[in-house]
Design an enzyme around this catalytic site. Structure first.
Site: not given
Ligand code: PMT
Length: 408
Positions: A207, A276, A286, A302-303, A320, A338
């Site tokens: 991403n 995700d 390839k 995994p989360d 976040f 969560k």
């Molecule tokens: O890196 P930059 O360019 O500065 O951009 C910043 C940002 C937009 C990436 C940052 O501000 C941000 O939003 N980060 C979280 C991005 C994200 O994956 O959000 P989500 O809503 O999909 O996930 C929710 C939370 O679960 C996040 O804290 C993520 O780290 C966590 N997660 C998600 C999936 C996973 N498999 N494991 C996780 O721990």
């Protein structure tokens, strides 16, 4: 300048040639400076140089009858309202960590009640060495504040972390750190950047995360006195001075690193944009193009965040939420689902904000003791200032949680 009476310890290293300039910069800020030199330091710069720039005789020996009767180590230790060691060699850090008192500098560091700052300077392999890192960890636990080191080309011809910060940067950081660092002795674990999930040896799913938000949080947490461990996906950024970084690639790697580092963590902040989904199978070779439609079977990764918050001794856990629409609604769902202490929601998909931008805006959500969701909006600004405001709120909520737990 917060400190009026600074003892500057100069130890043996080529970076000692910058220390006379540091004395000059500190005096420009109104501080009185007394210089203490180790034997090693005197191989690089003469005491006479420091005498000229500080306006005072330089202290070099512990058991000097003349000096002891005039301004000995206890007097120096009491006179100082701040002790700064720059450059701080690997040897000086080791002695300080172990509490040695075999020369004037190490003895006065034991005898002083003033806050101690160190600006490390050494070869990058010596800085990375497990023994040095252990010493640094001990020193942070003892309340010593690290200024740097910086990364870059070194006098020995190698490149990496271990350069002493420039005198101006040291003065700048000294002016901003307070002796009552609110996160002193706290370990903050931060994930940052994207993850990559391989499809085959040449392609991956990822991403737009640049890592800037997470690196800004790491820098701000370090400035507040925390011991910061950053776990970073592939990004094009240098870790902030004083922050140690573990590089990871995929969501599984990030989880493994978090699991290894979680012990002793007080606050966990998940800024990483973890993929995700990942390909259910990775092709060993390839995948060849043919002219039929192709599809990819995906499985969830995994989360990491949910794993951390589910631990029995979970740290204060901040997630976040990156959303393109219904930001508040989805963020609140993630907060509950969560089991987080706080979530920082940001809108993504906008120009020059969020992903891969220097700027961002956040809305923080948390549950109060009555079960109601409270929120606090942080307006669009550069990511470092945003990170500082985020940490203000995190610290307030963290303190309340600690008080509630200890009142039970
Ligand atoms: O890196 P930059 O360019 O500065 O951009 C910043 C940002 C937009 C990436 C940052 O501000 C941000 O939003 N980060 C979280 C991005 C994200 O994956 O959000 P989500 O809503 O999909 O996930 C929710 C939370 O679960 C996040 O804290 C993520 O780290 C966590 N997660 C998600 C999936 C996973 N498999 N494991 C996780 O721990």
């Amino acid at each position: 300048m917060k400190y009026q009476h600074i003892v500057l310890g100069v130890t043996g290293g080529i970076a000692a040639y910058k220390s006379p300039d540091l004395v000059r910069r500190l005096r420009e800020q109104g501080a009185k400076v007394r210089v203490v030199m180790t034997q090693g330091a005197q191989q690089f710069v003469t005491p006479l140089t420091f005498q000229a720039v500080s306006g005072h005789s330089v202290h070099t020996t512990l058991l000097d009858a003349q000096a002891e009767s005039a301004f000995g180590h206890i007097d120096l230790a009491r006179w100082a309202d701040g002790v700064l060691i720059a450059p701080a060699s690997a040897q000086a850090l080791a002695k300080l960590a172990q509490g040695f008192a075999d020369d004037l500098l190490s003895t006065l560091c034991l005898a002083t009640q003033a806050p101690i700052y160190v600006a490390p300077a050494m070869n990058q392999q010596m800085w990375k060495a497990p023994a040095t890192q252990r010493n640094c960890q001990l020193l942070r636990q003892h309340g010593v504040t690290f200024l740097g080191p910086a990364e870059g080309a070194q006098a020995c011809g190698e490149t990496g972390a271990g350069r002493m910060l420039e005198p101006l940067d040291i003065v700048e950081q000294l002016s901003h750190t307070t002796s009552a660092s609110p996160l002193a002795n706290k370990k903050v674990l931060i994930t940052a950047g994207p993850t990559r999930e391989d499809i085959d040896p040449v392609r991956f799913i990822s991403n737009r995360s640049s890592g800037r938000m997470g690196y800004a949080v790491a820098q701000a947490a370090h400035a507040l006195g925390a011991e910061v461990q950053l776990i970073s996906g592939p990004v094009n950024l240098t870790p902030p001075a004083g922050v140690s970084r573990i590089d990871v690639y995929s969501a599984q790697d990030m989880l493994n690193a978090v699991q290894q580092q979680l012990s002793g963590t007080d606050i966990f902040i998940a800024t990483a944009a973890v993929a995700d989904y990942r390909p259910a199978q990775q092709a060993a070779q390839k995948i060849k193009k043919n002219n039929t439609q192709a599809s990819l079977e995906l499985e969830p990764t995994p989360d990491i965040l949910a794993w951390v918050s589910a631990q029995t001794k979970a740290p204060f856990t901040v997630g976040f939420a990156a959303e393109t629409h219904d930001v508040a609604e989805y963020a609140k769902r993630k907060l509950a689902h969560k089991k987080l202490d706080m979530i920082a929601a940001n809108q993504v998909g906008l120009a020059d904000q969020g992903f891969d931008s220097a700027y961002n805006a956040l809305t923080l959500f948390w549950q109060n003791p009555n079960g109601l969701i409270e929120e606090h909006a942080l307006a669009l600004t550069d990511k470092f200032h945003l990170a500082q405001q985020l940490l203000e709120s995190v610290m307030q909520r963290y303190q309340k949680k600690i008080l509630t737990i200890s009142a039970r």
